[in-house]
Design an enzyme around this catalytic site. Sequence first.
Site, short mmCIF file in Angstrom:
data_model
loop_
_atom_site.label_atom_id
_atom_site.label_comp_id
_atom_site.label_asym_id
_atom_site.label_seq_id
_atom_site.Cartn_x
_atom_site.Cartn_y
_atom_site.Cartn_z
N LYS A 231 0.87 -1.18 0.00
CA LYS A 231 0.00 0.00 0.00
C LYS A 231 0.90 1.22 0.00
O LYS A 231 2.00 1.19 0.54
CB LYS A 231 -0.86 0.02 1.26
CG LYS A 231 -2.10 0.86 1.15
CD LYS A 231 -3.27 0.07 0.60
CE LYS A 231 -4.49 0.92 0.45
NZ LYS A 231 -5.67 0.18 0.01
N GLY B 206 -24.48 3.52 3.03
CA GLY B 206 -23.62 3.99 1.94
C GLY B 206 -24.15 3.51 0.60
O GLY B 206 -24.19 2.30 0.35
N GLY C 121 -22.89 4.57 -2.43
CA GLY C 121 -21.92 5.00 -3.44
C GLY C 121 -21.70 3.88 -4.44
O GLY C 121 -22.59 3.06 -4.69
N VAL D 44 -20.02 1.03 -4.38
CA VAL D 44 -20.19 -0.36 -3.93
C VAL D 44 -21.62 -0.59 -3.40
O VAL D 44 -22.30 -1.54 -3.81
CB VAL D 44 -19.15 -0.70 -2.84
CG1 VAL D 44 -19.43 -2.06 -2.22
CG2 VAL D 44 -17.74 -0.68 -3.43
P1 NAD Z 1 -17.96 5.78 -2.52
O1 NAD Z 1 -17.26 7.01 -2.13
O2 NAD Z 1 -18.41 5.61 -3.94
O3 NAD Z 1 -19.26 5.59 -1.60
C1 NAD Z 1 -19.26 5.76 -0.22
C2 NAD Z 1 -20.62 6.33 0.13
O4 NAD Z 1 -20.73 6.37 1.56
C3 NAD Z 1 -20.83 7.76 -0.38
O5 NAD Z 1 -22.04 7.82 -1.12
C4 NAD Z 1 -20.90 8.59 0.90
O6 NAD Z 1 -21.76 9.70 0.79
C5 NAD Z 1 -21.41 7.56 1.89
N1 NAD Z 1 -21.18 7.88 3.29
C6 NAD Z 1 -20.10 8.46 3.87
N2 NAD Z 1 -20.29 8.60 5.19
C7 NAD Z 1 -21.50 8.07 5.45
C8 NAD Z 1 -22.26 7.90 6.65
N3 NAD Z 1 -21.80 8.30 7.83
N4 NAD Z 1 -23.47 7.32 6.57
C9 NAD Z 1 -23.96 6.91 5.38
N5 NAD Z 1 -23.29 7.04 4.22
C10 NAD Z 1 -22.08 7.61 4.26
O7 NAD Z 1 -17.00 4.58 -2.07
P2 NAD Z 1 -17.10 3.07 -2.53
O8 NAD Z 1 -16.09 2.83 -3.59
O9 NAD Z 1 -18.52 2.69 -2.72
O10 NAD Z 1 -16.52 2.34 -1.22
C11 NAD Z 1 -17.35 2.11 -0.08
C12 NAD Z 1 -16.55 1.38 0.98
O11 NAD Z 1 -16.09 0.14 0.46
C13 NAD Z 1 -15.31 2.13 1.47
O12 NAD Z 1 -15.13 1.84 2.83
C14 NAD Z 1 -14.19 1.50 0.67
O13 NAD Z 1 -12.96 1.59 1.35
C15 NAD Z 1 -14.67 0.06 0.59
N6 NAD Z 1 -14.13 -0.68 -0.54
C16 NAD Z 1 -14.34 -0.24 -1.81
C17 NAD Z 1 -13.84 -0.97 -2.87
C18 NAD Z 1 -14.08 -0.55 -4.30
O14 NAD Z 1 -13.79 -1.34 -5.20
N7 NAD Z 1 -14.62 0.63 -4.56
C19 NAD Z 1 -13.11 -2.15 -2.64
C20 NAD Z 1 -12.93 -2.58 -1.33
C21 NAD Z 1 -13.44 -1.83 -0.28
#
Ligand code: NAD
Length: 354
Positions: free
Chosen positions: A81, A183, A185, A187
Amino acid sequence: MDAFWTEPDYDDHELVQLVRDPKRGLTAIIAVHSSHLGPGAGGTRVWHYGEPKDAMRDALRLSRGMSYKNAMAGLPMGGGKAVILADQDRNKTEAMLHAFAESVEALGGKYVTAADVGITEGDIVTMSAKTSYVSGLPLDNGSTAGGDPGPYTALGIYQGIKAAARHRLGKNSLDGVHIAIQGTGSVGSGVARLAAKDGARLTLADINQTGASALADELGGQAVVPDAILATECDVLSPNALGAILNDESIAALNTQIVAGGANNQLARSHHGEQLAERGILYAPDYVINAGGIISVAMEYLCRSEGTPCLIEDVEARIGQIPQRLEEIWTESGSSGLPSDVIADRMAQKLIGR
Ligand code: NAD
């Protein structure tokens, strides 16, 4: 002062490199925890840290996490990382990203990078001008896998939720299963869409309440305010927003039988896995269930290195092993009486020869 290698977050990491290029505005730390299974792979995070030691802690913890995640995903990759120590506005420039990419290149493949918080697909393209040890590049066409890992992460989580529903609720389908998703977003929305197709009942929450409501309307679910989601009465709670959301207080208030979601580092402290188990809640260790994205990124990288196309069915087949891995963890947890997160860590440590 104690020696660096006696710091609690230092776990015999194989390589920890500080990269400084003040002219191009770069300060970064690259950490490779283990290359036992292959090159250290894991994304680059751009973050504003209060103290440089917080950045070091992040690099050490996250790279160890990647060793475990990649091993449990069955990938021929070790764990690495990088963190870029950014200013308060997390500004990035092309020069900074080039300087960073040159330092990745100089490691000769010991570390392979990809996107993490603060890095876009466009930034990955910028880095690729200076290093070939990078993955998650935009796709040329729709027939090969790779690119944005979000949909692959969502696919793995959806399959993991189905496995959990089978294991804990005795259900072979998500039809009528109530899933509360924190969340919506990249995922979380992907998980919601896949589960909705199976007839799951959805409750959604996001700090972007308009987005969560629009998705709930589209999928026939319900949106609630962000503060209400963790205590929502449901069958499955799927955290897909922030880490460290499972703490003494939130665990006491949970009203679910299963926690299965993609957010990294969901347990605020190591004893919180035990607390979930004591409450009879089935927990899917985060780095096992959310490996779909790294599976796609790693396979894209390996295919590019070999000059072969990265087939979607191959990536999906590897992601399809996530439920089986979870089942092994839960079965072992059931027979040993140890929490699922402890079992997962032990399995991962064995795989990386620690
Ligand atoms: P993203 O930024 O697209 O979505 C995250 C969402 O969470 C956003 O819509 C944000 O507004 C919301 N959010 C933030 N704080 C919040 C709260 N207190 N209550 C409710 N919603 C809240 O990110 P993502 O890519 O969807 O990733 C989501 C999680 O999954 C993260 O923790 C990330 O580390 C983990 N993750 C993502 C991936 C990937 O491939 N994108 C892979 C492994 C792990």
